[in-house]
Design a protein around this motif. Structure first.
Motif, mmCIF file in Angstrom:
data_model
loop_
_atom_site.group_PDB
_atom_site.id
_atom_site.type_symbol
_atom_site.label_atom_id
_atom_site.label_comp_id
_atom_site.label_asym_id
_atom_site.label_seq_id
_atom_site.Cartn_x
_atom_site.Cartn_y
_atom_site.Cartn_z
ATOM 1 N N SER A 10 71.187 56.058 66.241
ATOM 2 C CA SER A 10 71.723 57.005 65.275
ATOM 3 C C SER A 10 73.060 56.500 64.759
ATOM 4 N N ILE A 11 73.441 57.040 63.602
ATOM 5 C CA ILE A 11 74.708 56.650 63.001
ATOM 6 C C ILE A 11 75.279 57.827 62.232
ATOM 7 N N SER A 12 76.577 58.034 62.392
ATOM 8 C CA SER A 12 77.250 59.098 61.653
ATOM 9 C C SER A 12 77.798 58.547 60.348
ATOM 10 N N TYR A 13 78.272 59.448 59.512
ATOM 11 C CA TYR A 13 78.857 59.016 58.239
ATOM 12 C C TYR A 13 80.051 58.109 58.468
ATOM 13 N N ARG A 14 80.764 58.358 59.569
ATOM 14 C CA ARG A 14 81.951 57.560 59.876
ATOM 15 C C ARG A 14 81.620 56.341 60.725
ATOM 16 N N ASP A 15 80.318 56.007 60.793
ATOM 17 C CA ASP A 15 79.868 54.762 61.420
ATOM 18 C C ASP A 15 79.892 54.782 62.939
ATOM 19 N N THR A 16 79.855 55.950 63.547
ATOM 20 C CA THR A 16 79.677 56.027 64.994
ATOM 21 C C THR A 16 78.197 55.793 65.294
ATOM 22 N N SER B 5 78.160 65.016 56.088
ATOM 23 C CA SER B 5 78.135 65.562 57.443
ATOM 24 C C SER B 5 76.850 65.211 58.186
ATOM 25 N N TYR B 6 75.920 64.572 57.535
ATOM 26 C CA TYR B 6 74.642 64.294 58.193
ATOM 27 C C TYR B 6 74.727 63.063 59.084
ATOM 28 N N VAL B 7 74.097 63.189 60.231
ATOM 29 C CA VAL B 7 73.858 62.058 61.119
ATOM 30 C C VAL B 7 72.419 61.615 60.893
ATOM 31 N N ILE B 8 72.209 60.326 60.776
ATOM 32 C CA ILE B 8 70.860 59.788 60.576
ATOM 33 C C ILE B 8 70.406 59.095 61.849
ATOM 34 N N GLY B 9 69.202 59.409 62.250
ATOM 35 C CA GLY B 9 68.635 58.786 63.437
ATOM 36 C C GLY B 9 67.348 58.057 63.120
ATOM 37 N N TRP B 10 67.062 57.046 63.911
ATOM 38 C CA TRP B 10 65.768 56.361 63.872
ATOM 39 C C TRP B 10 65.013 56.689 65.155
ATOM 40 N N PHE B 11 63.765 57.015 64.983
ATOM 41 C CA PHE B 11 62.875 57.308 66.096
ATOM 42 C C PHE B 11 61.632 56.435 65.948
ATOM 43 N N ARG B 12 60.901 56.298 67.030
ATOM 44 C CA ARG B 12 59.622 55.592 66.941
ATOM 45 C C ARG B 12 58.611 56.252 67.856
ATOM 46 N N GLN B 13 57.365 56.114 67.471
ATOM 47 C CA GLN B 13 56.284 56.647 68.281
ATOM 48 C C GLN B 13 55.126 55.671 68.279
ATOM 49 N N ALA B 14 54.831 55.157 69.443
ATOM 50 C CA ALA B 14 53.683 54.272 69.598
ATOM 51 C C ALA B 14 52.443 55.112 69.854
ATOM 52 N N LEU B 15 51.303 54.534 69.569
ATOM 53 C CA LEU B 15 50.037 55.245 69.723
ATOM 54 C C LEU B 15 49.860 55.696 71.162
ATOM 55 N N GLY B 16 49.652 56.988 71.344
ATOM 56 C CA GLY B 16 49.415 57.521 72.671
ATOM 57 C C GLY B 16 50.665 57.723 73.517
ATOM 58 N N LYS B 17 51.829 57.501 72.913
ATOM 59 C CA LYS B 17 53.071 57.645 73.674
ATOM 60 C C LYS B 17 53.979 58.690 73.039
ATOM 61 N N GLU B 18 54.972 59.091 73.790
ATOM 62 C CA GLU B 18 55.927 60.075 73.286
ATOM 63 C C GLU B 18 56.905 59.397 72.330
#
Length: 119
Positions: free
Chosen positions: A50-56, A31-44
């Protein structure tokens, strides 16, 4: 509890490619959705994909569309982020995170992996 470990970051020249991996362990669940995030220095922090188990799959920011691809291998409990045509502005710490399908909040986070793109 879910533990997430990212790997695959490094230094690459502009135009190059990297593939990040996010290995999940512990109370892994379909049931978990996995997401990728990034943060550059000094930025938000930015929500990259993101991807769901069913590949959405989702790619919320235009700057990575057509260059980044998220995928998952459920048998290995691993999610990947293939990054092509990298640009210096992609330089950041990249994190993977997990959330349940009934919430918008990512509750579990990895420690991050540094991606540096030189010009």
């Amino acid at each position: 509890q879910v533990q997430l470990v990212e790997s695959g970051g490094g230094l690459v020249q502009a135009g190059g490619s990297l593939r990040l991996s996010c290995a999940a362990s512990g109370r892994t669940s379909s049931s978990y959705v996995i997401g990728w995030f990034r943060q550059a220095l000094g930025k938000e922090r930015e929500f990259v994909a993101s991807i769901s188990y069913r590949d959405t799959r989702t790619y919320p920011i235009d700057s990575v569309k057509g260059r980044f691809t998220i995928s998952r291998d459920n048998a290995k409990n691993t999610v990947y982020l293939q990054m092509n045509s990298l640009k210096p502005e992609d330089t950041a710490v990249y994190y993977c995170a997990a959330r349940g399908t009934s919430t918008a909040t990512y509750d579990y986070w990895g420690q991050g992996t540094q991606v540096t793109v030189s010009s």
